[in-house]
Motif scaffolding. Structure first.
Motif, short mmCIF file in Angstrom:
data_model
loop_
_atom_site.label_atom_id
_atom_site.label_comp_id
_atom_site.label_asym_id
_atom_site.label_seq_id
_atom_site.Cartn_x
_atom_site.Cartn_y
_atom_site.Cartn_z
N ASP A 198 42.77 -43.77 -21.49
CA ASP A 198 42.64 -43.08 -20.06
C ASP A 198 41.36 -42.81 -20.19
O ASP A 198 40.73 -42.55 -18.90
CB ASP A 198 43.81 -42.48 -19.56
N ASN A 199 41.25 -41.90 -20.93
CA ASN A 199 39.77 -41.41 -21.78
C ASN A 199 38.86 -42.30 -21.95
O ASN A 199 37.58 -42.21 -21.15
CB ASN A 199 40.24 -40.40 -22.57
N VAL A 200 39.37 -43.84 -22.40
CA VAL A 200 37.69 -44.40 -22.38
C VAL A 200 37.97 -44.82 -20.44
O VAL A 200 36.73 -44.96 -20.93
CB VAL A 200 38.87 -46.08 -23.67
N VAL A 201 38.47 -45.03 -20.36
CA VAL A 201 38.20 -46.01 -18.66
C VAL A 201 37.38 -44.63 -17.81
O VAL A 201 36.53 -44.69 -17.10
CB VAL A 201 39.81 -45.75 -17.95
N ARG A 202 38.04 -43.27 -18.02
CA ARG A 202 36.89 -42.41 -17.25
C ARG A 202 35.60 -42.14 -17.44
O ARG A 202 35.06 -41.92 -17.02
CB ARG A 202 38.07 -40.93 -17.70
N ALA A 203 35.42 -42.24 -18.94
CA ALA A 203 33.75 -42.30 -19.77
C ALA A 203 32.79 -43.66 -18.52
O ALA A 203 32.30 -43.78 -18.49
CB ALA A 203 34.42 -42.20 -20.68
N ALA A 204 33.98 -44.86 -19.16
CA ALA A 204 33.67 -46.29 -18.58
C ALA A 204 33.38 -45.45 -17.01
O ALA A 204 32.06 -45.69 -16.40
CB ALA A 204 33.86 -47.22 -18.75
N LEU A 205 33.94 -45.35 -16.50
CA LEU A 205 33.72 -44.88 -14.77
C LEU A 205 32.44 -43.94 -14.37
O LEU A 205 31.91 -44.08 -13.58
CB LEU A 205 34.82 -44.61 -13.44
N ALA A 206 32.22 -43.27 -15.63
CA ALA A 206 31.57 -41.86 -14.97
C ALA A 206 30.17 -42.30 -15.35
O ALA A 206 29.42 -41.92 -15.27
CB ALA A 206 31.36 -40.98 -15.87
N CYS A 207 30.16 -43.52 -16.30
CA CYS A 207 28.61 -43.98 -16.65
C CYS A 207 28.47 -44.84 -15.47
O CYS A 207 27.28 -44.90 -15.10
CB CYS A 207 28.69 -45.41 -17.39
N LEU A 208 28.72 -45.18 -14.29
CA LEU A 208 28.51 -45.69 -13.32
C LEU A 208 28.21 -44.41 -12.10
O LEU A 208 27.55 -44.27 -10.93
CB LEU A 208 29.86 -46.51 -12.02
N ASP A 209 29.00 -43.69 -11.61
CA ASP A 209 29.04 -42.27 -11.36
C ASP A 209 27.74 -41.22 -11.75
O ASP A 209 26.80 -40.97 -11.67
CB ASP A 209 30.10 -41.47 -11.54
N VAL A 210 26.93 -41.80 -12.56
CA VAL A 210 26.12 -41.05 -13.54
C VAL A 210 24.66 -41.84 -13.64
O VAL A 210 24.98 -43.07 -15.38
CB VAL A 210 26.30 -39.73 -14.66
N PRO A 211 24.23 -42.77 -13.22
CA PRO A 211 23.61 -44.05 -13.64
C PRO A 211 22.54 -43.68 -14.84
O PRO A 211 21.91 -44.78 -15.54
CB PRO A 211 22.81 -44.70 -12.20
N SER A 212 21.96 -42.02 -14.37
CA SER A 212 20.95 -42.17 -15.50
C SER A 212 21.85 -42.35 -17.54
O SER A 212 20.62 -41.55 -17.90
CB SER A 212 20.23 -40.95 -15.66
N ALA A 213 22.67 -41.44 -17.52
CA ALA A 213 23.47 -41.96 -18.60
C ALA A 213 22.88 -43.06 -19.41
O ALA A 213 23.72 -43.85 -18.87
CB ALA A 213 24.91 -41.33 -18.91
N ALA A 214 22.82 -42.46 -20.98
CA ALA A 214 21.83 -43.69 -21.55
C ALA A 214 22.45 -43.42 -23.13
O ALA A 214 22.06 -42.09 -23.47
CB ALA A 214 20.63 -44.31 -21.34
N GLY A 215 22.18 -44.61 -23.73
CA GLY A 215 22.32 -43.56 -25.18
C GLY A 215 23.60 -44.08 -25.92
O GLY A 215 24.99 -44.04 -24.97
N PRO A 216 24.18 -43.74 -27.15
CA PRO A 216 25.56 -44.06 -27.43
C PRO A 216 26.47 -41.72 -26.91
O PRO A 216 26.05 -41.54 -26.81
CB PRO A 216 25.78 -43.38 -28.87
N PHE A 217 27.69 -42.64 -26.54
CA PHE A 217 28.73 -41.13 -26.67
C PHE A 217 29.80 -41.52 -27.37
O PHE A 217 30.78 -42.42 -26.94
CB PHE A 217 28.70 -41.30 -25.11
N ASN A 218 30.10 -40.64 -28.00
CA ASN A 218 31.93 -40.48 -29.09
C ASN A 218 32.30 -40.27 -27.80
O ASN A 218 32.29 -39.85 -26.97
CB ASN A 218 31.56 -39.61 -29.89
N ILE A 219 33.44 -41.05 -27.67
CA ILE A 219 34.68 -40.82 -26.51
C ILE A 219 36.01 -40.82 -27.52
O ILE A 219 36.07 -41.60 -28.31
CB ILE A 219 34.27 -42.79 -25.84
N GLY A 220 36.90 -39.23 -27.08
CA GLY A 220 38.23 -39.67 -28.11
C GLY A 220 38.60 -37.87 -27.03
O GLY A 220 38.53 -37.51 -26.37
N ASP A 221 39.90 -38.33 -27.49
CA ASP A 221 40.86 -37.09 -26.37
C ASP A 221 39.63 -35.55 -27.87
O ASP A 221 39.94 -35.63 -28.26
CB ASP A 221 41.65 -37.01 -27.80
N PRO A 222 40.05 -33.82 -26.57
CA PRO A 222 39.09 -33.28 -26.69
C PRO A 222 39.36 -32.87 -28.00
O PRO A 222 38.55 -31.67 -29.10
CB PRO A 222 39.23 -32.43 -25.93
N ILE A 223 40.87 -32.98 -29.04
CA ILE A 223 40.69 -31.83 -29.90
C ILE A 223 41.49 -33.06 -31.47
O ILE A 223 42.59 -33.67 -30.97
CB ILE A 223 42.27 -31.15 -29.85
#
Length: 310
Positions: A198-223
């Motif tokens: 679900d956190n991967v999906v959340r990050a993926a959808l955010a990439c549509l909502d923030v079209p200027s976001a570029a480059g690499p992003f570490n994605i993970g549970d917060p702790i």
């Protein structure tokens, strides 16, 4: 207008395609087999081959491409991994030259020989020649390709992904257990970043909502989790057979995995997966996640109980 998802018949791609359809996007799944997801249109394409006309015709209306296609096996043939991750990525970029690109990669692009302690994104990808396995090497090569050809692309690097339909870390740990005992290097005390689907999906959808976001992003549970506690908790939730976790010295586990692979290879039954996992668990694997919140504007969820030792 439409959104493209490659690899939608897989674990991550399927989850992203379903979420896009649920929010009302016109979604096309480009893959070798129909994922049969309600509300998602299927178009056959083996990305190791140049895109056919039926695929390139979608480019005019495609606002974004989520490139999730890959091989969910670290033991796959080297040439097959290269064809899918590298040649396939090039073919996808060529087929959709004007679309927003969100490329799903992995934290395996970081060096396997250096500690993974709160790594920032700039720590990778490492030189592909430094990797002993084709799985990590081809992920790094694919990232380099995306960076050269599409500097405006977003690259998601989820740490070990788990959740309903998972295909790698947790299922493999379950298969490793014998008679209710799971032996982990160091007793599973290492701290490790895990990523719920679900956190991967959340990050993926955010990439549509923030079209200027570029480059690499570490994605993970917060702790980060203590591995042994995460395994026990997750096994219980997913209905895996419960296990007692015992420790094995890290160097001993590594030698045994190398020997086991060599013996099995003699009988043409070699499986690189165990050696890959033992190498992966030699030390902590944690990643700095501040960029996912600062740039993508998301806060991920802690799906498993965090360690009491945090």
């Amino acid at each position: 207008m439409s959104v493209i998802v490659t690899g939608a018949s897989g674990f991550i791609g399927g989850a992203i395609a379903r979420a896009l359809a649920d929010r009302g996007e016109t979604v096309y799944a480009l893959c070798r087999r129909n994922p049969e997801i309600p509300g998602v249109n299927f178009q056959h394409w083996d990305i190791t081959e140049p895109a056919p006309a039926a695929v390139t015709s979608l480019a005019k209306s495609a606002t974004a491409v989520f490139h999730c296609a890959g091989i969910a096996s670290v033991s796959a043939d080297d040439d097959e991994l290269y064809e899918v991750k590298v040649t396939g990525t090039r073919n996808v970029l060529d087929a959709f030259p004007q679309s927003r690109v969100v490329h799903v990669s992995s934290t395996t692009v970081y060096s396997e020989s250096e500690p993974h302690a709160e790594l920032w994104e700039e720590a990778g990808p490492k030189d592909p020649n430094d990797f002993a396995d084709a799985y990590s090497r081809t992920h790094a090569l694919a990232e380099q390709l995306v960076g050269r050809l599409r500097a405006d692309a977003a690259i998601l690097r989820p740490a070990a992904v788990y959740g309903p339909g998972e295909t790698m870390l947790m299922p493999f740990l379950s298969r490793m257990s014998k008679k209710g005992v799971l032996r982990l290097p160091g007793g599973g005390r290492q701290k490790i970043t895990l990523t719920h689907i679900d956190n991967v999906v959340r990050a993926a959808l955010a990439c549509l909502d923030v079209p200027s976001a570029a480059g690499p992003f570490n994605i993970g549970d917060p702790i980060p989790y203590r591995l042994k506690e995460a395994v026990v908790t997750h096994f219980a939730r997913m209905g895996y057979d419960q296990v007692v976790i015992e420790g094995v010295a890290k160097d001993k586990a590594l030698v045994a995995a190398k020997l086991g692979l060599k013996v099995k290879s003699i009988f043409k039954r070699g499986d690189f997966a165990k050696l890959f996992l033992v190498r992966y668990l030699q030390s902590d694997r944690t990643y700095n996640l501040s960029r996912q919140q600062r740039v993508l504007g998301i806060s991920t969820t802690q799906h498993l109980i965090p360690s009491r030792l945090q």
